[in-house]
Enzyme design. Structure first.
Site, mmCIF file in Angstrom:
data_model
loop_
_atom_site.group_PDB
_atom_site.id
_atom_site.type_symbol
_atom_site.label_atom_id
_atom_site.label_comp_id
_atom_site.label_asym_id
_atom_site.label_seq_id
_atom_site.Cartn_x
_atom_site.Cartn_y
_atom_site.Cartn_z
ATOM 1 N N CYS B 85 0.042 4.942 0.634
ATOM 2 C CA CYS B 85 0.327 5.854 1.744
ATOM 3 C C CYS B 85 1.340 5.217 2.697
ATOM 4 C CB CYS B 85 -0.975 6.251 2.439
ATOM 5 S SG CYS B 85 -0.790 7.657 3.536
ATOM 6 N N HIS B 202 -4.841 8.126 -1.818
ATOM 7 C CA HIS B 202 -5.636 6.963 -1.420
ATOM 8 C C HIS B 202 -6.679 6.591 -2.479
ATOM 9 C CE1 HIS B 202 -4.454 6.414 2.835
ATOM 10 N NE2 HIS B 202 -4.205 7.704 2.805
ATOM 11 N N GLU B 204 -8.367 3.971 -2.594
ATOM 12 C CA GLU B 204 -9.492 3.276 -1.959
ATOM 13 C C GLU B 204 -10.497 4.249 -1.349
ATOM 14 O OE1 GLU B 204 -6.724 3.839 -0.516
ATOM 15 O OE2 GLU B 204 -6.924 3.908 1.676
#
Ligand SMILES: Nc1ncnc2c1ncn2[C@@H]1O[C@H](COP(=O)(O)OP(=O)(O)O)[C@@H](O)[C@H]1O
Ligand SMILES: [Mg+2]
Lengths: 83, 231, 736, 83
Positions: B85, B202, B204
C-alpha cells in the site's frame, strides 16, 4: 474566443497548513533554506469569452465558486487568449 | 533471518505487518526511518499507512528518509523488499519500482475486500500460491491507480512483472472489479530482478480466519521459506 | 455597576449575575484576560452548568468500572489485566461551519481524550444527524454529508484508528444544525491507567503542534446558538493534522509505556486554559504558566489569543522526577516540540505570566466550579399534541411489496456502505465484525480470546415525541445491538445533544432525557462512565429533537462465540423473540409512507428487555446461534430483509397474528430479536426462551434467493436482488 | 536576500485527471463554459539566495525534488525578491 485561465486557490493566512509544514520539514532536511511553505491548488482550464476582460470576470466567478470561503482565498494568476 | 519493518513518521500498518510476520514464525523488528543501516536484516517491508500524512502525494516525502538508502542497498543485493500500500507508493516514488500510483478514479479512499489473481508463483513472495489462484484481500487506499507509460507497461507485461491483478469475484459478474482504475488491472508488480515487490492490497490484513480471509498467509509463508533459503 | 453594562461584559457576553459571582470569588474586579478565562471555563461546554445537577442522577458504579465520569474518558475492566477506555464527544458547531475540518478535528479531539487515559485508540465510531436529502434543502445536506464523511475519513484513516461503526439519521429538524458526534475506544493495561494529575513542584510539558490563532474562543462558541454572527466567526476554523496527531499519539503512549510520566491531559476545548487549570484543580494545587515559552506558529500572538487558542494536536505531559530529559529525547525523536511551559505550585491559583509580568491570576477552584443552574422545564404543547394524535384511521398501503422497497430505499434505512467504505475499518487487524455485517462492531484483543463489541445509537423521532421514553429506547437499543452479537454490555458513554437549556422547552427535553437514561441505566444495570453535553443546538426558528447518542461497550469472553446478522446457512430455522406485531406510532413507516410524525414511541418494558438480551447472549454463548439481528426501525419486514442482504440468502416465513398487515410488517417495538438455529438445536433454544418467559414464534426457514412472507391473508415475495437494489443505491447518489 | 517563489506541479498532458473532470462537471453544472480543466498543486515559499538567478535555481531544484517525473511536470511560476 477561447481563453486559457490559471487560478490559484490557497489557504488563508493564519490557517494551519499541515501539508506546507510537512513539506517544509522535508525540504529543510534536504538542506534547502525554505520557510513558510504553503501548499495550495492550481486550476487550469479553457473558457469561452468575448474579450479578455470577460474571461477575467469568468475566472473570478469560477474562483469564487470553487474556493471555500471559510478557509481559502483565490487568485486569478493568468488569462491568455488561445489561438 | 530477520525482516525489517520500516517505520516512517505516519506509517500505521507497521504493527499489523510485524504481527503477520511473527505469526508465520519470522523474526521481525521495526526500524525507524532515520536509521542509515539495515545491517543484520535479510529483507525489508515498507508497510501501509500515511507516511508524512501522505501530504503532497502519497509516498512523495518518505522517499527522502535516511533509511531509503539502506533499503536501496538491500534491494540491489538481491534481498526481498516489499512495499504494501503506502510502501508500494514509496517504492515507486523512490524509483525502486516503475510507474506511479495516482488518485483512485472515484477520487476517494476506498476500504473493502477485492479479488486478485496471482500471475506469478515463482517469486520469493508467491511460491505458496497456485498459478492463477484468486485471492480475497482488503484494500484501503485513496491513491492506488497504477499508472505507467505505454512502453513501461509493455515491458512489464513482457517481463512478467505483473504479479497481482484485480479480478472478478469467483462466480460473479465481470465488470466493476477494478477498484481504482489501475491500468491493466495492476494490483502488484515486481522489479526485473524479481526481489522488489509492491502491491496495493493488504496481505497482512488477511492472515487469520477471524479477520475474514487467510489468503494473505501464503505471502508471508513464501517469504519465510525464501529467507530460510538465503540463510 | 448598576445601569449600563460595563463594556467588558458586553464584549465577552458574560451575564451580570455571573460577573458579580466572579468579583465575589476574586475579591476584586477581574482584568480582561481573567474575565475571558472565566467566560470559557464557565461555558456550558466546559462547566456543565445547566446539566451537572441532572447528570448526577445517572448511575456511575458497576463491577467493571475502573474510572467513571470526571476524567478524560471512562475506563472499564475487561479481564486478564486489560481495560477499555471510551468516550463520545460532539463537534456540531464546527462541522456546521466547515464540515471537513469540523468533523476531522472532532475525531482528533476524542482520540486525544482516549490517549490521555494511557490507552491506545483501537476503534472510532460516529453518530451523525443531517437534514433533508430531498427538495431544495437537499443540496446543503449533501454538501454537509460529503464534507463530514470526508473529514472523518481523512483524520481516522491517516492516524490509523479504524472507524468500525456508527449511525446516520436524516430528519428535517437538523437542517440548520447538523450533529457530528465521534466516539473512540482505546485499549490499555489496567496498570497503565493515567489521569490528569500532577504532584507539587513538577514541570508541566507542552507536547505537539505549535499554537496558532485557531478556533479562538471555540468552547464559548460551541455554547452559543448558531446565528448570522457565526458567519463572521469563520476565520477561526481549526484545521486537523492527523500526521501530527499520529506522532503525538506515539510519543504519549511510548512515554507512558516507559513510565516517564505521572500525569497526562489533552488540550481540547479552551486549550491551555482548561487543560492546565483543570489539571491543577484536580491535583489540589496551583499552577504557573509562562506564555513566553509556549511554542507559537505565528508572531505577535497576545496572551488572550494564546490562552483561548484551540490549535489541535497538543498534549500536556507531566514527567516523573528525573525523567524530564528522557521525555524531551523521546519527543525529539518524533520531531515534536516538548517544552516545560508551566509548573505546579502549592498556592491554589492559576497564574499566567507573560513578558515577566503576571497577566492573570485566579483561584483554580473558582474557574473549575462554575455556578450551576436548576431551571423550570415545560413541555412544548405542540409535541404533547402530536404524541396524543389518533392514528386509527390510517389507510393500508395498496401494495405491501412495494412499500418494503420504499422503506429500504429511505435515507434512514438504506445501505451505509457508501459511507463506511471510505473509512479504513480494518487497520490494526483487530476488527472481527466489520460494518454492515452485524448490529455492533467486534474487535478482538490480541493475545487473548476476548473481544469487545461497540455500538452507538439514538432514535431522534422517539426522543422528539417523548424525550424520556426516547432516551430509554436509545440505551436499550444500543445495549441490544451489543447483546445480539454475543457480548455482555458493561457500560456506556452518552452524547447529549439538546436545545437551549435556558428555555423551558429546552430544559424540559434535557432533563427528561437524563431522567430516561437514569431509569434505563438502573433497570439494565449499565453505568455511565463518560459522556458529553452539547446544548444550544437551537436557533430562532428551530430546535433539534433531543438526541441522546448512547455508545455501549460490551465484552465477549470467547470471541469464537459470536453472531452476525446475515442468513448464512440454508435450512436453519428463523425464530422471533417478542411479539410479531409492532406499533405504527412514531415509526419510520409512518413517516416514509404516510408523511406523519405522531403518536407515542412504543412502550418499553425494561425487565423484558433485559431478559431478551440475556437470552440471546446465552444462545450465542452455547454456540446454538450464530446469526442474530435486532428488530429496529422499519419493523420486522425490514429486519428480515436486512438479514437476507449480506450473503444474498433468502427465507420463507410465516407470521401468525390477527394484527393489520402493516403493523406486522413495519410496526416497531423494542425487545425483539430475530435469530437462526439449526433444526437439531431448536428445542434447546426454545426452552431457553420459555425459561425466561419470553414470547416467541418460529417463523420459517432460511434458503433460496427470495424472501417470502406469508401473512394470514396475503403472500408477499421479493427477490433478494431486488431488495438489495432498492437498499444499495440511495446513498451512492450522495457519495458516489 | 529572501525570495518568494511560486512553483506549480501539474499532471502531464494525457494522464487522466479525475479531479479535473470532477471540477469540470461541477462548473458545467453551474453553467460555466469551462473545458479541459486540470487540477494541480501550487507551492509558495520563501528561500534565501544571493541573487535572483540563484533563487530561481533553488526553485528549480525544489521542483525536481518534489515532482514525480513519471506523471508530473513542474513550472517555476514566479520568483520575487522580498523587501
Ligand atoms: N452526558 C454525560 N454523561 C456522563 N458523563 C459526562 C457527560 N457529559 C460529560 N461527562 C463527563 O464529564 C467530564 C468532562 O467532560 P468534558 O469537558 O467533555 O471532558 P474533555 O474536556 O476531556 O473532553 C468527562 O469525564 C465526561 O466524561
Ligand atoms: Mg479531555
Amino acid at each position: 474566443m477561447k481563453y486559457h485561465i490559471t487560478l490559484l486557490i490557497e489557504l488563508k493566512d493564519g490557517i494551519l497548513d499541515p501539508q506546507g509544514r510537512a513539506v517544509e520539514g522535508v525540504l529543510q532536511g534536504l538542506q534547502f533554506k525554505a520557510q513558510n511553505v504553503r501548499v495550495g491548488r492550481v486550476l487550469e482550464m479553457e473558457v469561452e469569452a468575448g474579450s479578455e476582460a470577460e474571461a477575467r470576470a469568468t475566472a473570478h466567478s469560477i474562483g469564487k465558486a470553487l474556493a471555500n470561503p471559510v478557509m481559502e482565498v483565490f487568485v486569478v494568476e493568468a488569462v491568455k487568449e488561445l489561438a | 533471518m530477520k525482516v525489517a519493518v520500516i517505520q516512517f513518521p505516519g506509517s500505521n500498518c507497521d504493527q499489523d505487518t510485524l504481527w503477520a510476520l511473527r505469526l508465520v514464525g519470522l523474526k521481525a523488528e521495526p526500524v525507524w526511518h532515520t536509521e542509515r543501516s539495515l545491517e543484520g536484516f535479510q529483507a525489508a517491508i515498507l508497510p501501509g499507512g500515511f507516511s508524512y500524512g501522505d501530504y503532497l502525494r502519497a509516498g512523495a516525502l518518505a522517499k527522502f528518509s535516511p533509511v531509503m538508502e539502506a533499503v536501496r542497498r538491500l534491494a540491489s543485493g538481491g534481498y526481498p523488499v516489499v512495499g504494501i500500500c503506502n510502501g508500494f507508493q514509496v517504492l515507486t516514488e523512490a524509483g525502486l519500482l516503475p510507474g506511479a500510483l495516482l488518485a483512485n478514479t472515484n477520487l476517494h479512499f476506498t476500504c473493502k475486500d477485492v479479488y486478485l489473481r496471482v500471475e506469478r508463483t515463482d517469486l520469493p513472495h508467491t511460491t505458496g500460491y497456485r498459478p492463477h489462484q484468486v485471492l480475497k484481500m482488503p484494500i484501503a487506499h485513496g491513491e492506488g491507480r497504477y499508472y505507467a507509460d505505454a512502453e513501461t507497461l509493455e515491458r512489464l507485461e513482457q517481463n512478467r512483472q505483473v504479479v497481482f491483478r484485480y479480478a472478478p469475484a469467483p462466480e460473479e459478474a465481470e465488470e466493476g472489479y477494478n477498484p481504482n482504475g489501475s491500468l491493466h488491472d495492476i494490483a502488484g508488480i515486481v522489479n526485473e530482478q524479481g526481489n522488489v515487490l509492491g502491491l496495493m492490497p493488504h496481505p497482512e490484513r488477511a492472515v487469520e480466519g477471524v479477520l475474514g480471509s487467510e489468503d494473505g498467509l501464503p505471502f508471508f509463508v513464501s517469504l519465510k521459506q525464501a529467507l530460510e533459503g538465503i540463510a | 455597576m448598576e445601569g449600563t453594562l460595563p463594556p467588558l461584559l458586553q464584549e465577552t457576553g458574560v451575564p451580570l449575575h455571573e460577573y458579580r459571582e466572579i468579583v465575589r470569588l476574586l475579591g476584586r474586579e477581574p482584568n480582561r484576560l481573567e474575565l475571558y478565562l472565566f467566560k470559557v471555563m464557565w461555558s456550558e461546554h466546559c462547566s456543565y452548568k445547566n446539566s451537572r445537577p441532572l447528570l448526577r442522577l445517572l448511575p456511575k458504579d458497576g463491577p467493571a468500572v475502573l474510572q467513571g465520569p470526571g476524567e478524560n474518558a471512562g475506563v472499564v475492566d475487561i479481564g486478564e489485566g486489560w481495560a477499555v477506555a471510551f468516550k463520545i464527544e460532539s463537534h456540531n458547531h464546527p462541522s456546521a461551519v466547515e464540515p471537513v475540518q469540523g468533523a476531522a478535528t472532532g475525531v482528533g479531539g476524542i482520540i486525544r481524550d482516549i490517549m490521555a487515559m494511557g490507552a491506545r485508540p483501537i476503534a472510532l465510531l460516529n453518530s451523525l444527524r443531517f437534514g433533508k436529502l430531498e427538495g431544495p434543502e437537499g443540496n446543503r445536506t449533501r454538501f454537509l454529508v460529503r464534507g463530514v464523511v470526508e473529514g472523518i475519513a481523512h483524520y481516522g484513516n491517516a492516524i490509523g484508528v479504524p472507524t468500525v461503526g456508527g449511525e446516520v439519521y436524516f430528519h428535517p429538524d437538523y437542517q440548520d444544525n447538523p450533529l457530528v458526534n465521534a466516539m473512540c475506544v482505546g485499549l490499555l493495561r489496567a496498570d497503565e491507567l493515567r489521569r490528569s494529575r500532577a504532584s507539587l513542584g513538577r514541570p508541566v510539558y507542552y507536547v505537539g503542534s505549535k499554537t496558532g490563532r485557531d478556533g479562538i474562543g471555540g468552547a464559548a462558541f460551541a455554547s452559543e446558538e448558531l446565528s448570522e454572527e457565526s458567519e463572521s466567526k469563520r476565520p477561526s476554523v481549526q484545521v486537523g493534522d492527523p500526521f501530527m496527531g499520529k506522532l503525538t499519539l506515539e510519543v504519549t503512549l511510548e512515554a507512558i509505556r516507559q513510565d516517564l510520566v505521572e500525569g497526562v491531559q489533552d488540550m481540547g476545548a479552551a486549550g491551555l486554559t482548561s487543560s492546565l487549570s483543570e489539571m491543577a484543580h484536580k491535583s489540589g494545587l496551583g499552577l504557573e504558566l509562562n506564555l513566553d515559552l509556549v511554542p507559537k506558529r505565528e508572531a505577535g500572538m497576545n496572551p488572550l489569543e494564546l490562552m483561548l487558542s484551540e490549535s489541535q494536536e497538543r498534549m500536556v505531559l507531566v514527567p516523573r522526577a528525573g525523567r524530564e530529559q528522557d521525555l524531551e529525547a523521546l519527543a525529539a525523536r518524533y520531531g515534536l516540540d516538548a517544552v516545560p511551559v508551566a509548573h505546579t505550585i502549592a498556592e491554589p491559583v492559576f497564574r499566567v505570566v507573560a513578558g515577566g509580568q503576571t497577566v492573570a491570576e485566579v483561584p483554580t477552584h473558582a474557574l473549575a466550579e462554575a455556578p450551576t443552574y436548576v431551571r423550570e422545564g415545560r413541555e412544548n404543547p405542540a409535541i404533547a399534541a402530536a404524541r396524543a394524535h389518533d392514528l386509527s384511521p390510517l389507510p393500508l398501503p395498496q401494495n405491501l411489496e412495494e412499500t418494503l422497497l420504499r422503506l429500504l430505499a429511505s435515507p434512514n434505512l438504506c445501505s451505509r456502505a457508501p459511507i463506511f467504505e471510505r473509512y479504513d475499518h480494518q487497520v490494526g487487524t483487530n476488527t472481527v465484525l466489520v460494518p454492515g455485517k452485524g448490529d455492533a462492531a467486534i474487535l478482538r484483543v490480541k493475545g487473548t480470546r476476548r473481544g469487545i463489541a461497540v455500538k452507538v445509537d439514538a432514535n431522534p423521532r422517539y426522543s422528539k415525541l417523548a424525550p424520556r421514553l426516547g432516551a430509554m429506547h436509545a440505551l436499550a437499543e444500543a445495549a441490544r445491538n451489543v447483546s445480539v452479537v454475543g457480548a455482555r454490555p458493561l457500560a456506556y458513554t452518552d452524547g447529549l445533544n439538546c436545545g437551549n437549556p435556558e428555555t423551558p422547552e429546552g430544559y424540559f427535553e434535557l432533563s427528561e432525557t437524563i431522567l430516561g437514561l437514569a431509569e434505563a441505566s438502573k433497570a439494565l444495570g449499565l453505568p455511565v462512565v463518560s459522556g458529553n453535553v452539547s446544548l444550544y443546538n437551537e436557533g430562532p426558528s428551530y430546535r433539534i429533537p433531543p438526541t441522546p447518542m448512547v455508545g455501549v461497550v460490551g465484552l465477549l469472553e470467547n470471541l469464537e462465540r459470536r453472531a452476525e446478522m446475515g442468513f448464512r446457512k440454508a435450512g436453519e430455522l428463523v425464530v422471533l423473540v417478542g411479539s410479531p406485531e409492532g406499533h405504527l406510532s412514531a415509526s419510520e413507516y409512518l413517516w416514509v409512507v404516510h408523511g406523519q410524525e405522531a403518536g407515542s414511541p412504543p412502550p418499553l418494558e425494561l425487565a423484558q428487555e433485559a431478559r431478551a438480551q440475556a437470552a440471546i447472549r446465552e444462545l450465542i454463548e452455547q454456540v446454538w446461534v450464530q446469526t442474530a439481528h435486532d428488530v429496529a426501525e422499519g419493523g420486522l419486514a425490514v429486519a428480515l430483509a436486512e438479514m437476507c442482504l449480506p450473503y444474498g440468502l433468502g427465507a420463507t416465513l410465516e407470521v401468525r397474528s390477527p394484527a393489520r398487515p402493516d403493523a406486522l410488517l413495519f410496526g416497531e417495538a423494542p425487545s425483539r430479536i430475530l435469530f437462526t438455529v439449526e433444526p437439531a438445536r431448536l428445542q434447546q433454544a426454545v426452552r431457553a426462551l420459555e425459561q425466561r418467559g419470553l414470547p416467541h414464534q418460529i417463523l420459517g426457514q432460511v434458503g433460496g434467493d427470495r424472501l417470502t412472507l406469508l401473512l394470514p391473508k396475503t403472500r408477499l415475495e421479493w427477490r433478494v436482488a431486488a431488495l438489495r437494489k432498492a437498499w444499495a443505491t440511495p446513498l451512492r447518489e450522495v457519495l458516489p
